[in-house]
Design a protein around this motif. Structure first.
Motif, PDB file in Angstrom:
ATOM      1  N   PRO A 486       0.833  -1.216   0.000  1.00 43.69           N
ATOM      2  CA  PRO A 486       0.000   0.000   0.000  1.00 43.69           C
ATOM      3  C   PRO A 486       0.860   1.255   0.000  1.00 43.69           C
ATOM      4  CG  PRO A 486       0.120  -0.935   2.203  1.00 43.69           C
ATOM      5  CD  PRO A 486       0.785  -1.924   1.288  1.00 43.69           C
ATOM      6  N   GLU A 487       0.313   2.341  -0.549  1.00 47.61           N
ATOM      7  CA  GLU A 487       0.973   3.630  -0.431  1.00 47.61           C
ATOM      8  C   GLU A 487       0.884   4.113   1.017  1.00 47.61           C
ATOM      9  OE1 GLU A 487      -0.677   6.356  -3.217  1.00 47.61           O
ATOM     10  OE2 GLU A 487       0.526   5.600  -4.879  1.00 47.61           O
ATOM     11  N   LEU A 488       1.914   4.823   1.445  1.00 48.41           N
ATOM     12  CA  LEU A 488       1.989   5.290   2.830  1.00 48.41           C
ATOM     13  C   LEU A 488       1.908   6.809   2.894  1.00 48.41           C
ATOM     14  CD1 LEU A 488       4.841   2.903   4.045  1.00 48.41           C
ATOM     15  CD2 LEU A 488       2.370   2.540   4.143  1.00 48.41           C
ATOM     16  N   HIS A 489       1.143   7.390   1.975  1.00 52.53           N
ATOM     17  CA  HIS A 489       1.026   8.843   1.903  1.00 52.53           C
ATOM     18  C   HIS A 489       0.438   9.428   3.187  1.00 52.53           C
ATOM     19  CE1 HIS A 489       0.649  12.775   0.237  1.00 52.53           C
ATOM     20  NE2 HIS A 489      -0.662  12.750   0.139  1.00 52.53           N
ATOM     21  N   SER A 490      -0.293   8.614   3.940  1.00 45.79           N
ATOM     22  CA  SER A 490      -0.906   9.123   5.168  1.00 45.79           C
ATOM     23  C   SER A 490       0.144   9.534   6.201  1.00 45.79           C
ATOM     24  CB  SER A 490      -1.844   8.065   5.773  1.00 45.79           C
ATOM     25  OG  SER A 490      -1.131   6.866   6.050  1.00 45.79           O
ATOM     26  N   LEU A 491       1.402   9.098   6.003  1.00 47.65           N
ATOM     27  CA  LEU A 491       2.477   9.502   6.916  1.00 47.65           C
ATOM     28  C   LEU A 491       3.018  10.898   6.601  1.00 47.65           C
ATOM     29  CD1 LEU A 491       4.573   6.194   7.069  1.00 47.65           C
ATOM     30  CD2 LEU A 491       3.025   7.092   8.815  1.00 47.65           C
ATOM     31  N   ALA A 492       2.757  11.389   5.392  1.00 45.00           N
ATOM     32  CA  ALA A 492       3.381  12.638   4.954  1.00 45.00           C
ATOM     33  C   ALA A 492       3.027  13.838   5.830  1.00 45.00           C
ATOM     34  CB  ALA A 492       3.030  12.908   3.490  1.00 45.00           C
ATOM     35  N   PRO A 493       1.753  14.034   6.220  1.00 47.04           N
ATOM     36  CA  PRO A 493       1.468  15.212   7.048  1.00 47.04           C
ATOM     37  C   PRO A 493       2.230  15.221   8.372  1.00 47.04           C
ATOM     38  CG  PRO A 493      -0.553  14.365   6.085  1.00 47.04           C
ATOM     39  CD  PRO A 493       0.513  13.351   5.795  1.00 47.04           C
ATOM     40  N   LEU A 494       2.301  14.071   9.059  1.00 46.74           N
ATOM     41  CA  LEU A 494       3.020  14.013  10.332  1.00 46.74           C
ATOM     42  C   LEU A 494       4.501  14.296  10.141  1.00 46.74           C
ATOM     43  CD1 LEU A 494       3.386  13.297  13.337  1.00 46.74           C
ATOM     44  CD2 LEU A 494       3.592  10.888  12.624  1.00 46.74           C
ATOM     45  N   LEU A 495       5.141  13.585   9.208  1.00 47.45           N
ATOM     46  CA  LEU A 495       6.582  13.751   9.028  1.00 47.45           C
ATOM     47  C   LEU A 495       6.917  15.133   8.479  1.00 47.45           C
ATOM     48  CD1 LEU A 495       7.460  10.205   7.619  1.00 47.45           C
ATOM     49  CD2 LEU A 495       7.781  11.059   9.947  1.00 47.45           C
ATOM     50  N   GLY A 496       6.063  15.654   7.592  1.00 43.21           N
ATOM     51  CA  GLY A 496       6.278  17.000   7.079  1.00 43.21           C
ATOM     52  C   GLY A 496       6.166  18.049   8.169  1.00 43.21           C
ATOM     53  N   MET A 497       5.217  17.866   9.088  1.00 46.89           N
ATOM     54  CA  MET A 497       5.045  18.803  10.203  1.00 46.89           C
ATOM     55  C   MET A 497       6.275  18.787  11.113  1.00 46.89           C
ATOM     56  SD  MET A 497       2.419  18.475  13.385  1.00 46.89           S
ATOM     57  CE  MET A 497       3.391  17.091  13.973  1.00 46.89           C
ATOM     58  N   LEU A 498       6.801  17.591  11.398  1.00 42.91           N
ATOM     59  CA  LEU A 498       7.974  17.491  12.259  1.00 42.91           C
ATOM     60  C   LEU A 498       9.190  18.144  11.603  1.00 42.91           C
ATOM     61  CD1 LEU A 498       7.548  13.835  13.583  1.00 42.91           C
ATOM     62  CD2 LEU A 498       6.938  15.971  14.732  1.00 42.91           C
ATOM     63  N   GLN A 499       9.328  17.966  10.293  1.00 40.70           N
ATOM     64  CA  GLN A 499      10.442  18.609   9.595  1.00 40.70           C
ATOM     65  C   GLN A 499      10.297  20.133   9.646  1.00 40.70           C
ATOM     66  OE1 GLN A 499      12.460  16.933   5.918  1.00 40.70           O
ATOM     67  NE2 GLN A 499      11.302  18.606   4.968  1.00 40.70           N
ATOM     68  N   ASN A 500       9.066  20.617   9.543  1.00 35.18           N
ATOM     69  CA  ASN A 500       8.822  22.064   9.638  1.00 35.18           C
ATOM     70  C   ASN A 500       9.245  22.625  10.995  1.00 35.18           C
ATOM     71  OD1 ASN A 500       7.775  22.123   7.085  1.00 35.18           O
ATOM     72  ND2 ASN A 500       5.639  22.174   7.717  1.00 35.18           N
ATOM     73  N   GLN A 501       9.203  21.778  12.018  1.00 39.04           N
ATOM     74  CA  GLN A 501       9.562  22.208  13.361  1.00 39.04           C
ATOM     75  C   GLN A 501      11.073  22.230  13.589  1.00 39.04           C
ATOM     76  OE1 GLN A 501       7.478  19.412  15.861  1.00 39.04           O
ATOM     77  NE2 GLN A 501       5.467  20.392  15.542  1.00 39.04           N
ATOM     78  N   GLY A 502      11.834  21.890  12.548  1.00 38.15           N
ATOM     79  CA  GLY A 502      13.289  21.888  12.672  1.00 38.15           C
ATOM     80  C   GLY A 502      13.869  20.540  13.028  1.00 38.15           C
ATOM     81  N   ARG A 503      13.031  19.513  13.125  1.00 32.83           N
ATOM     82  CA  ARG A 503      13.525  18.182  13.434  1.00 32.83           C
ATOM     83  C   ARG A 503      13.955  17.495  12.134  1.00 32.83           C
ATOM     84  NH1 ARG A 503       8.798  16.091  17.505  1.00 32.83           N
ATOM     85  NH2 ARG A 503      10.074  14.199  17.561  1.00 32.83           N
ATOM     86  N   ARG A 504      14.958  16.653  12.206  1.00 30.15           N
ATOM     87  CA  ARG A 504      15.436  15.909  11.038  1.00 30.15           C
ATOM     88  C   ARG A 504      14.752  14.549  11.037  1.00 30.15           C
ATOM     89  NH1 ARG A 504      19.819  17.830   8.429  1.00 30.15           N
ATOM     90  NH2 ARG A 504      18.928  16.497   6.783  1.00 30.15           N
TER      91      ARG A 504
END
Length: 638
Positions: A486-504
């Motif tokens: 399956p595609e795992l696109h549902s993870l993108a909002p969470l991981l994108g938000m964390l990256q926006n917060q300065g986390r790697r």
């Protein structure tokens, strides 16, 4: 302009590797081709069944052998915006064929499911295998020996590759693919992504999220981002099997004119039309390479690194990830369309679009100019764009310069010198990363692994405050053999938000990621998958993982001795059997690895020994699939 040497070398490498299987495929379609319509060889009872529901004119023509009959294979349904416009196409095609002295019949329908609806749901585990079901349904549709040519009405993710695979099984028939076009622009994709990320952070309500989504996906047509559906259209044009003008919007006079033109061309290239051009001859090594070049130059969907291997195999052609990687390293990135930029495909089209990109590639020697296509003149015909002049369809040269250099650029001043994808290698196996969607400062990461077998577990860990500040999310047992990939696109909002917060953060998975995904570094389609005993199954919580997209490496930084002693951890998230997943148990058991096309059906000619392909044995031939595949030919040549 002479061909770029790497383009030439990759094409020749594919041709050598595919010599035996391609020859077997072409011999097969030549045997299927007969002079005159196949329907004249049907018994009287068979033939009478075939035209019983037709009107007098069509009946008269179908009883004879002088005019072509066009088969229509349709993926119409009215739940999905991209396929809803196809409702009226069969009538339009029938009427136009009739006006040209021919006939047309709907040969059959194929399923069309949407990953946008099934993202994060159990139905997504049927998604990849729906491609193979579509290929089989296409073959069933064409099995009546009634047709001299065919048009294929399909546009989205698995539908186009499935139609192609099925059509290539009837490669003696000419074929034209007919798009429906993208919906008109909604809210900007960037704004939609921002609302998604705020919702993942608990800062937006469900009502606000739904309003943003509905304002983005708001009308008939494909979604306007450059995901798998719209990548399909570019690749079909690059192979010369779909007329120029893929991004004309649905419901317009221009779109109807293009559909009539496709009908006319499909009749003209039939064996009865005077310009016979069978699909199996058109889709050769050059066409496949052109498709991959177009994918790289536009930053297209990662899903096609799986699908086009399967499509190539259906034509007797052996394409590999190494071929794609070699092309990507010399093909410049000429387009930035969401998720690789802020523009949608309508803006891309207005700025010069496909015709502009293809002309730049041809002028730079980065596209084969002369393969056979459904139009005369080779690939230069796809440097034109359709217009209406006094109500008549005309094709005129695309713009000389980019209409918006934030969206498309010439080959002399690309966004990046290399294309959108990169093959990653290391002690975790082989995987792919869509570099074009990731900013350069995020393309390398070294961080501890957070290991899960269920993607939903990441959201739970985040909600509980248990995720490290910097980490690599390892989501395993998501490959084709485990649960249908399956595609795992549902993870993108969470991981994108964390990256926006300065986390790697980064993602490593043996699953797929949507063609719409980007932003975070993601090593996807990792092969061998965990369910085949792949090294991803050896990773443990806290192991340091290094992903270097620029260098093309993916490594678990674990002591070599300890690594060799580890076993693959068992799957803690087993595939369920509800809502149809039980019907695909055979597919999961028989499927090939991702880098072999994730095929669960027999596709293309048999293996050299006359039996079926042994995908696992083929994979285990060595790290260099070229050497293994080409050695017999090279020895023979010597």
């Amino acid at each position: 302009m002479s061909l770029h040497p790497i383009l030439h070398d990759v094409t020749e490498r594919i041709r050598r590797r595919s010599r035996a299987s391609r020859a077997a495929y072409l011999a097969g379609i030549d045997a299927m081709h007969q002079a005159g319509p196949n329907r004249t060889r049907l018994s009287c009872g068979n033939l009478a069944h075939s035209f019983a529901a037709c009107g007098p004119t069509d009946k008269s023509r179908l009883r004879g052998d002088a005019t072509p009959n066009l088969g229509i294979v349709t993926a119409y349904n009215d739940m999905l915006s991209a396929h809803q416009p196809y409702e009226t196409y069969p009538q339009l095609i029938r009427e136009h064929a009739r006006s040209l002295g021919a006939t047309a019949q709907v040969a059959g329908g194929v399923p069309a499911m949407c990953d946008g609806v099934t993202q994060g749901r159990a139905g997504m585990e049927l998604s990849l295998f729906s491609r193979d079901a579509i290929a089989q349904a296409t073959a069933v549709s064409l099995s009546h020996d009634m047709f001299d040519s065919a048009v294929y009405l399909g546009i989205c993710d698995k539908i186009v590759p499935g139609l192609l695979i099925g059509a290539l099984a009837f490669g003696h028939l000419p074929a034209v693919f007919v798009p429906a076009g993208p919906m008109t622009p909604g809210i900007p994709n960037k704004k939609k992504a921002e609302v998604r990320e705020r919702y993942a952070a608990g800062e937006a309500t469900r009502e606000e999220l739904l309003e943003a989504e509905a304002s983005s996906y708001h009308a008939p047509g494909t979604c306007t981002f450059y995901g798998t559906a719209n990548s399909n259209q570019v690749l079909l044009e690059a192979m010369g099997v779909q007329l120029p003008g893929s991004f004309a919007n649905p419901g317009t006079t221009l779109r109807d004119a293009l559909t009539r033109a496709a009908t006319e061309r499909a009749l003209r290239i039939s064996a009865l039309g005077g310009d016979y051009r069978p699909l199996g001859r058109i889709i050769d090594e050059r066409a496949i390479v052109n498709a991959i070049v177009a994918l790289m130059a536009t930053g297209g969907s990662t899903n096609h690194t799986i699908h086009w291997i399967a499509v190539a195999r259906a034509a007797g052609i052996s394409l590999t990830w190494d071929d794609m990687d070699a092309l990507s390293q010399v093909v410049p990135l000429l387009a930035r369309v969401y998720p690789n930029g802020e523009a949608d495909v309508n803006r891309f089209h207005a700025a010069g679009g496909i015709g502009f990109v293809f002309r730049e590639l041809l002028d730079a020697g980065l596209m084969h100019p002369d393969p056979e296509t459904v139009l005369p003149g080779g690939m230069r015909a796809w440097c034109d764009e359709p217009t209406l002049a006094d109500g008549a369809l005309a094709f005129t040269p695309t713009v000389a310069t980019s209409g918006d250099e934030d969206v498309v650029r010439p080959a002399s001043a690309p966004f990046e010198a290399q294309g959108g994808l990169r093959l990653l290698r290391g002690n975790l196996g082989r995987s792919l990363i869509k570099l074009s969607a990731v900013k350069p400062e995020f393309r390398t990461i070294e961080a501890p692994a957070v290991v899960v077998d269920d993607p939903r577990a990441l959201n739970k860990l985040h909600a509980a405050g248990l995720l490290p500040e910097h980490f690599v999310a390892v989501v395993r047992y998501q490959g084709p053999k485990a649960n249908g990939m399956p595609e795992l696109h549902s993870l993108a909002p969470l991981l994108g938000m964390l990256q926006n917060q300065g986390r790697r953060v980064a993602l490593v998975t043996d699953g797929r990621l949507s063609g719409a995904s980007g932003k975070i570094p993601a090593a996807i389609h990792l092969t061998p998958e965990a369910a085949r005993g792949g090294p991803i199954g050896k990773l443990r919580e806290g192991d340091i993982v290094r992903l270097d997209g620029e260098a093309g490496t993916l490594e678990a930084l674990v002591d070599a001795g300890e690594w060799a002693e580890r076993d693959c951890a068992p799957n803690t998230s087993h595939c369920a059997w509800d809502i149809g997943r039980n019907l695909f148990a055979f597919n999961r058991a028989m499927v090939s690895p991702a880098d072999q096309g994730a095929l669960s059906i027999s596709c293309g000619p048999p293996a050299r020994d006359g039996g079926q392909w042994d995908y696992d044995a083929e994979y285990e031939l060595g790290d260099d699939p070229h050497a293994a595949a080409e050695a017999p030919h090279e020895a023979k040549d010597a």
